[in-house]
Each structure stands twice: as structure tokens, then as C-alpha cells.
Motif scaffolding. Structure first.
Motif, PDB file in Angstrom:
ATOM      1  N   LYS A 197      18.214  -0.301 -41.238  1.00 52.53           N
ATOM      2  CA  LYS A 197      19.543   0.303 -41.119  1.00 52.53           C
ATOM      3  C   LYS A 197      19.595   1.286 -39.962  1.00 52.53           C
ATOM      4  O   LYS A 197      20.518   1.245 -39.135  1.00 52.53           O
ATOM      5  CB  LYS A 197      19.891   1.013 -42.441  1.00 52.53           C
ATOM      6  CG  LYS A 197      21.238   1.714 -42.430  1.00 52.53           C
ATOM      7  CD  LYS A 197      21.512   2.369 -43.766  1.00 52.53           C
ATOM      8  CE  LYS A 197      20.543   3.512 -44.040  1.00 52.53           C
ATOM      9  NZ  LYS A 197      20.877   4.238 -45.282  1.00 52.53           N
ATOM     10  N   ASN A 198      18.604   2.173 -39.873  1.00 46.88           N
ATOM     11  CA  ASN A 198      18.605   3.182 -38.815  1.00 46.88           C
ATOM     12  C   ASN A 198      18.453   2.566 -37.440  1.00 46.88           C
ATOM     13  O   ASN A 198      19.143   2.937 -36.494  1.00 46.88           O
ATOM     14  CB  ASN A 198      17.478   4.189 -39.064  1.00 46.88           C
ATOM     15  CG  ASN A 198      17.708   5.022 -40.303  1.00 46.88           C
ATOM     16  OD1 ASN A 198      18.548   4.687 -41.128  1.00 46.88           O
ATOM     17  ND2 ASN A 198      16.959   6.090 -40.473  1.00 46.88           N
ATOM     18  N   TYR A 201      21.531   0.739 -36.119  1.00 48.26           N
ATOM     19  CA  TYR A 201      22.568   1.674 -35.667  1.00 48.26           C
ATOM     20  C   TYR A 201      22.275   2.171 -34.253  1.00 48.26           C
ATOM     21  O   TYR A 201      23.123   2.073 -33.354  1.00 48.26           O
ATOM     22  CB  TYR A 201      22.634   2.841 -36.654  1.00 48.26           C
ATOM     23  CG  TYR A 201      23.442   4.026 -36.178  1.00 48.26           C
ATOM     24  CD1 TYR A 201      24.826   3.971 -36.129  1.00 48.26           C
ATOM     25  CD2 TYR A 201      22.816   5.216 -35.795  1.00 48.26           C
ATOM     26  CE1 TYR A 201      25.568   5.068 -35.706  1.00 48.26           C
ATOM     27  CE2 TYR A 201      23.546   6.306 -35.379  1.00 48.26           C
ATOM     28  CZ  TYR A 201      24.914   6.222 -35.328  1.00 48.26           C
ATOM     29  OH  TYR A 201      25.644   7.309 -34.892  1.00 48.26           O
ATOM     30  N   TYR A 202      21.076   2.686 -34.033  1.00 45.84           N
ATOM     31  CA  TYR A 202      20.733   3.231 -32.710  1.00 45.84           C
ATOM     32  C   TYR A 202      20.615   2.143 -31.642  1.00 45.84           C
ATOM     33  O   TYR A 202      21.065   2.315 -30.502  1.00 45.84           O
ATOM     34  CB  TYR A 202      19.428   4.029 -32.786  1.00 45.84           C
ATOM     35  CG  TYR A 202      19.580   5.376 -33.431  1.00 45.84           C
ATOM     36  CD1 TYR A 202      20.100   6.455 -32.716  1.00 45.84           C
ATOM     37  CD2 TYR A 202      19.212   5.591 -34.755  1.00 45.84           C
ATOM     38  CE1 TYR A 202      20.239   7.701 -33.304  1.00 45.84           C
ATOM     39  CE2 TYR A 202      19.354   6.831 -35.356  1.00 45.84           C
ATOM     40  CZ  TYR A 202      19.871   7.880 -34.624  1.00 45.84           C
ATOM     41  OH  TYR A 202      20.025   9.113 -35.215  1.00 45.84           O
ATOM     42  N   GLN A 311      28.138  12.019 -39.256  1.00 48.77           N
ATOM     43  CA  GLN A 311      26.912  11.906 -40.036  1.00 48.77           C
ATOM     44  C   GLN A 311      26.117  13.207 -40.038  1.00 48.77           C
ATOM     45  O   GLN A 311      25.622  13.656 -41.083  1.00 48.77           O
ATOM     46  CB  GLN A 311      26.051  10.775 -39.479  1.00 48.77           C
ATOM     47  CG  GLN A 311      24.762  10.534 -40.252  1.00 48.77           C
ATOM     48  CD  GLN A 311      25.016  10.120 -41.683  1.00 48.77           C
ATOM     49  OE1 GLN A 311      25.436   9.016 -41.966  1.00 48.77           O
ATOM     50  NE2 GLN A 311      24.764  11.028 -42.625  1.00 48.77           N
ATOM     51  N   GLN A 361      30.583   5.251 -42.751  1.00 49.96           N
ATOM     52  CA  GLN A 361      30.207   3.895 -43.131  1.00 49.96           C
ATOM     53  C   GLN A 361      31.255   2.879 -42.695  1.00 49.96           C
ATOM     54  O   GLN A 361      30.916   1.794 -42.214  1.00 49.96           O
ATOM     55  CB  GLN A 361      29.984   3.813 -44.642  1.00 49.96           C
ATOM     56  CG  GLN A 361      28.746   4.547 -45.111  1.00 49.96           C
ATOM     57  CD  GLN A 361      28.592   4.525 -46.617  1.00 49.96           C
ATOM     58  OE1 GLN A 361      29.550   4.233 -47.331  1.00 49.96           O
ATOM     59  NE2 GLN A 361      27.400   4.831 -47.100  1.00 49.96           N
ATOM     60  N   GLN A 364      30.878   2.367 -38.952  1.00 50.02           N
ATOM     61  CA  GLN A 364      29.672   1.610 -38.623  1.00 50.02           C
ATOM     62  C   GLN A 364      29.841   0.135 -38.957  1.00 50.02           C
ATOM     63  O   GLN A 364      29.338  -0.731 -38.244  1.00 50.02           O
ATOM     64  CB  GLN A 364      28.477   2.183 -39.376  1.00 50.02           C
ATOM     65  CG  GLN A 364      28.023   3.533 -38.861  1.00 50.02           C
ATOM     66  CD  GLN A 364      26.872   4.090 -39.672  1.00 50.02           C
ATOM     67  OE1 GLN A 364      26.297   3.409 -40.486  1.00 50.02           O
ATOM     68  NE2 GLN A 364      26.550   5.357 -39.450  1.00 50.02           N
TER      69      GLN A 364
END
Length: 379
Positions: A197-198, A201-202, A311, A361, A364
Motif C-alpha cells: 500500500k505504501n 502510493y509513493y 494524511q 482514501q 487515493q
């Protein structure tokens, strides 16, 4: 005189002898204190099935010691994967909690929850940072299959594009070095699923912003050199501030210690913001990306800045509440992330936090579709 002296001497000789000192009786040896051992029962939090019964557990044993004993009986559940509670739906006990200090009798019952496969925070941080660093450079050097073939390995003619690449690379190299040499993580591990997940995102945002900044049709900022230089100053200022805060937080916590302390401003001017903010590392991080947004004048960078701010505000509010709960003398003037802003009353804190999380969320989830549509329009 001689007669008197002889009489005195005779009287002295006739005096009864002093009794000999009596020998003191040796003291009886102290009886050793009897150690009351505990019996520890570990049940599954869902099924209430008995998983393990530990006999003769020392009262000074910690929760981590009990987790290690549990691990010996079942190699699958290593200590970082275990969560032990006093109630099936209660809060997890801390590893440093001592058995005899807990509200249990000599027969203690703990409820076990499996946290799933774990991965170290350091590994996740490195993965988050190395990915964007490499991805951005791929777009900067215009490797094949990204833009039209005639642009392969041809860099942009605009100097702001090269400056943006330097700043982006500097930011993530700094984060990698801080992960390796500065940060001391309170929690050793996190669930393995978080790395996907992290990183997504990045990595996605790095690709999205790099695609437009390094695109052959990219146009420099509207106000030109003045806008870029101003934004560069903001970026560098916040990077220095972020590093100063991380060093200050590191110095608060000795190696291997989990003792929390209140961070205060030091002689370093970049730390003076501690007088007004609980999490200035997030404040400087937001300022860094605001500077990068102004420098590049790029919509994907602005999206990344806004989502990151939402966030980090949620994280800062949680940490701020933790400080207030743990330290009665915590400075009341401080707010979570921005001075005097985003501080809500106690009764509404959960509603606002949930609202911010929901917004982050939603953005994203939908940002990928926006990126696809924007890319198709560019083509």
C-alpha cells in the motif's frame, strides 16, 4: 602519705573483677523470600481455544518474555507477530509490561491475536524512498517506451526541469540516509501488507509527477526565474528544518529505549517551531512539497502535496492527543501540525480524524483514474 597510698592500692586490688563480656549469639539466617510463580494461560481471542499453558512463570517476566515462551512452542508465531490482551477485544499489552504489575491473579489468562506476517519499519521506509528516486530518474533521462522514440535519452532544454530533478533526488536521498543513520523507530515492525500500500502510493505519484515535469511539452512556471528561485528557497529551508527536527527527536530517545519525552526547542533555530507545533517534522515536509509545487507549477505535484497534508494531519492529531494524554505538563499552546490551526475540541476529534482519513482514501482511490485520463489527453 605512704600509708594512704598503700590503702588505696589495697582497695583497688580488693575490688571485684569486671565480668567478662558475654559472647553475642549468632543471628539466625534470614529465610529466603518465597517466590510466588504465576501460571499463564494463552487463549485464542476468537475461538477461546487454549493454545498454551505456562507453569512457574516468574513474576518479573515481561510480556515480551511470555511471547518468547509462546514462540518456542509454536515457531510460526514469532514475538513481533503476536498480540496479547487481557480481554478478547481489549488493547494489546506492551512488550515491557511486567506480569506482576498487571491486574491478574497468580493464574493469568491472555488472549492471543495473530497480527500476520511482519516487516521492519526500516525496510518499508527504504522501499518507499528508493522506488520514487529510481522512477523519477527514469523519466528524467527519458528511457525508451515512455515518450516518443525521438526523445529517448534526450533531457529537457528547460533548466527548471534539471533543478526539479536535483531537488526530488536530494529529498529522497536525504530520507534514505535518515532511515539508515538517524531514525529510531518506536515500533520494530508493521504488517507486511502495508509495504504494498505504501509503496504503490509513493511510486505512483513519483511516476505521475515525473511524467509531466520531464515531458517534452512541459512549460516552465509562469513567473519564470523569480518564481523558481523563491520556491527553491522554501524547499531548501524546509529540508534543513526537517533534518534538524529528526536529529532532535533522535537525541530524545537513547538506543533501544521506548521512554517518551516531550520535545522542546533547542539552540538550533529550526527547532524553535516546537514552541507552537507538536509535529514540526510534518510541518516542514508539507512546506517542502509546497515549494516543489510552486517550483514546477505541476498539477500532479499539487495533488501529492494536498493528499500528503491530509494524511500527515491525521498522524499529527493522533500524536498530539498522545502527548496530551501521557504528559500532564505538556505545553497547551501547541497545535498538531500548523500553529494555532487544526486543533479541535476533545469531543469532536474522532469525527474530524475519520473525515480526513475518508477524504485521503477517496482521493487515493480515484487519483489513478484521473492520471489515466490526463495522460490520454496529453497524447
Amino acid at each position: 602519705m605512704d600509708v594512704l597510698a598503700l590503702e588505696a592500692k589495697g582497695a583497688k586490688n580488693d575490688a571485684p573483677a569486671a565480668p567478662a563480656p558475654s559472647k553475642s549469639r549468632p543471628k539466625a539466617p534470614k529465610k529466603a523470600k518465597r517466590i510466588v510463580y504465576f501460571e499463564v494461560e494463552i487463549l485464542d481471542a476468537k475461538t477461546k481455544e487454549k493454545l498454551l499453558l505456562l507453569d512457574k512463570v516468574e513474576p518479573i517476566a515481561t510480556i515480551l518474555d511470555i511471547k518468547s515462551m509462546f514462540h518456542k512452542s509454536n515457531q510460526r508465531w514469532y514475538p513481533a507477530r503476536q498480540s496479547l490482551c487481557l480481554d478478547p477485544k481489549g488493547k494489546p499489552l506492551k512488550d515491557e509490561d511486567v506480569l506482576q504489575m498487571l491486574p491478574v491473579g497468580t493464574t493469568a489468562t491472555f488472549y492471543f491475536r495473530d497480527l500476520g506476517a511482519q516487516i521492519s519499519w526500516g525496510t518499508v521506509f527504504l522501499s518507499e524512498c528508493i522506488g520514487p528516486l529510481v522512477i523519477y530518474l527514469m523519466f528524467y533521462f527519458r528511457v525508451p517506451f515512455i515518450y516518443a522514440p525521438k526523445y529517448d535519452f534526450k533531457t529537457s532544454k528547460h533548466w527548471v526541469v534539471h533543478l526539479a530533478c536535483l531537488c526530488h533526488s536530494f529529498h529522497y536521498v536525504k530520507r534514505i540516509l535518515e532511515t539508515l543513520f538517524v531514525h529510531r523507530f518506536s515500533h520494530g515492525t508493521m504488517p507486511l501488507r502495508n509495504i504494498f500500500k505504501n509503496c504503490s502510493y509513493y511510486w505512483f505519484f513519483a511516476a505521475w509527477m515525473a511524467y509531466y515535469i520531464n515531458h517534452p511539452l512541459y512549460t516552465p512556471p509562469y513567473y519564470g526565474e523569480q518564481q523558481v528561485k523563491t520556491a527553491l528557497g522554501i524547499f531548501l529551508f524546509c529540508q534543513l528544518g526537517s533534518f534538524s527536527i529528526h536529529v532532535t527527536l533522535r537525541n530524545l530517545k537513547p538506543p533501544g529505549s521506548k521512554i517518551k519525552k516531550i520535545p522542546y526547542p533547542t539552540k538550533n533555530p529550526f527547532t524553535w517551531i516546537f514552541a507552537l507545533v507538536s509535529c514540526p517534522n510534518y510541518t516542514y515536509e508539507v512546506g517542502t512539497w509546497m515549494g516543489f509545487t510552486v517550483m514546477t507549477q505541476c498539477v500532479p505535484v499539487a495533488f501529492f502535496t494536498v493528499i500528503g497534508f491530509i494524511q500527515m494531519t491525521v498522524w499529527a492529531k493522533g500524536k498530539h492527543r498522545s502527548y496530551l494524554k501521557e504528559f500532564k505538563e505538556y505545553p497547551t499552546l501547541r497545535s498538531p501540525i500548523l500553529p494555532f490551526i487544526l486543533f479541535y475540541p476533545e469531543e469532536s476529534k474522532n469525527d474530524h480524524s475519520m473525515m480526513l482519513i475518508a477524504i485521503a482514501q477517496c482521493v487515493q482511490v480515484n487519483v489513478w483514474h484521473i492520471a489515466i485520463l490526463a495522460t490520454e489527453n496529453m497524447k
